[in-house]
Motif scaffolding. Sequence first.
Motif, PDB file in Angstrom:
ATOM      1  N   ASP A   1       0.804  -1.220   0.000  1.00  7.99           N
ATOM      2  CA  ASP A   1       0.000   0.000   0.000  1.00  7.99           C
ATOM      3  C   ASP A   1       0.839   1.274   0.000  1.00  7.99           C
ATOM      4  O   ASP A   1       0.273   2.368  -0.011  1.00  7.99           O
TER       5      ASP A   1
ATOM      6  N   ASP B   1       2.223   1.264  -4.525  1.00  3.27           N
ATOM      7  CA  ASP B   1       1.090   2.101  -4.927  1.00  3.27           C
ATOM      8  C   ASP B   1       1.612   3.433  -5.459  1.00  3.27           C
ATOM      9  O   ASP B   1       2.156   4.247  -4.710  1.00  3.27           O
ATOM     10  N   GLU B   2       1.439   3.678  -6.748  1.00  9.37           N
ATOM     11  CA  GLU B   2       1.950   4.890  -7.368  1.00  9.37           C
ATOM     12  C   GLU B   2       1.205   6.139  -6.920  1.00  9.37           C
ATOM     13  O   GLU B   2       1.655   7.260  -7.179  1.00  9.37           O
ATOM     14  N   ASN B   3       0.075   5.976  -6.248  1.00 10.08           N
ATOM     15  CA  ASN B   3      -0.677   7.116  -5.726  1.00 10.08           C
ATOM     16  C   ASN B   3      -0.151   7.603  -4.380  1.00 10.08           C
ATOM     17  O   ASN B   3      -0.582   8.637  -3.883  1.00 10.08           O
ATOM     18  N   ILE B   4       0.751   6.841  -3.795  1.00 11.14           N
ATOM     19  CA  ILE B   4       1.263   7.157  -2.461  1.00 11.14           C
ATOM     20  C   ILE B   4       2.743   7.482  -2.545  1.00 11.14           C
ATOM     21  O   ILE B   4       3.515   6.776  -3.191  1.00 11.14           O
TER      22      ILE B   4
ATOM     23  N   HIS C   1      -6.021   6.278   6.087  1.00  9.08           N
ATOM     24  CA  HIS C   1      -5.717   6.502   4.673  1.00  9.08           C
ATOM     25  C   HIS C   1      -5.984   5.217   3.871  1.00  9.08           C
ATOM     26  O   HIS C   1      -5.058   4.498   3.503  1.00  9.08           O
TER      27      HIS C   1
ATOM     28  N   LYS D   1      -6.590   2.642   0.909  1.00  3.32           N
ATOM     29  CA  LYS D   1      -5.936   2.599  -0.391  1.00  3.32           C
ATOM     30  C   LYS D   1      -6.818   3.221  -1.465  1.00  3.32           C
ATOM     31  O   LYS D   1      -8.017   2.948  -1.553  1.00  3.32           O
ATOM     32  N   VAL D   2      -6.203   4.053  -2.309  1.00  2.00           N
ATOM     33  CA  VAL D   2      -6.922   4.703  -3.395  1.00  2.00           C
ATOM     34  C   VAL D   2      -7.260   3.672  -4.473  1.00  2.00           C
ATOM     35  O   VAL D   2      -6.395   2.925  -4.921  1.00  2.00           O
ATOM     36  N   GLN D   3      -8.525   3.624  -4.869  1.00  2.57           N
ATOM     37  CA  GLN D   3      -8.956   2.672  -5.890  1.00  2.57           C
ATOM     38  C   GLN D   3      -8.931   3.322  -7.271  1.00  2.57           C
ATOM     39  O   GLN D   3      -9.217   4.498  -7.394  1.00  2.57           O
TER      40      GLN D   3
END
Length: 264
Positions: A197, A201-204, A260, A262-264
């Motif tokens: 996560d 995870d490229e969003n984090i 926080h 995980k962004v889907q």
Amino acid sequence: MSSTNLVSKLCLAAGVSACALAASSALADKMPVEQSMSTLEYDLLSRSDLWTYQKLDGYSEAPFLSELVKAGKLPPVGERLPAEPLVMSTKAMSEGIGVYGGVFRHVIGGRPEGWNWLAGQHQGWGGINMAIQECLVRNGPLWQVKAEEQSGPLPNLAKSWEWSDDKTELTMHLVEGIKWSDGDPFDTEDIRFWWEDNVQDENIASRLPKGGLGDGTKLEVIDNYTFKFIFAKAQGPEILKSLAYIQGCPGPAHTLKAKHPKVQ
């Protein structure tokens, strides 16, 4: 007029920059006389001379923590520590527990944006890192180690590790019984969360980037205190250094998952 009042008036009149300069000159202690370290003598040590992991007959703690234990607000020190905590050797540092309390002054190279070191545009540089995080391995104390034993980093949260014969798998063993400040155990669920996560995870934002341990690297959790990295090709001990300092420092899964998701 006192030096404190003078500084306050200067701040109001001239702004923040002048305030910082005036405060440093008026209130800070004088720097000690500079001394040359060219004549410093020291002995290099074996890795095993730095520290070990072992259970002791008793432990010391700061008086204010003892008061919290007496008040029932904190478990006894022996219950807060791992089953076999890291014990520093007197060969590597001064003997004794030192003095509790006092003032610690430390100069850092840049001012951080708050205490969330992952979220700020800039983190600052210096001892703030070691105050808020611990990593799987350590590099820093290697300066004390003999040249012939300079083969990869030193253990820390990961007590030990071993490689497969073909160097494509690295199995690591965590210290058992480490706890977060709220009492939750530090275990491989935190490692899984950090890897899946955060790193993957490229969003984090992650200090260890995706692919930082090689493209195609996978993580396998074996039990509560054992996990394995599986690499796409053979690796060497140097890749372990990627898990030191700020890169291989897992966060508390039980807290971060809730705050926080995980962004889907």
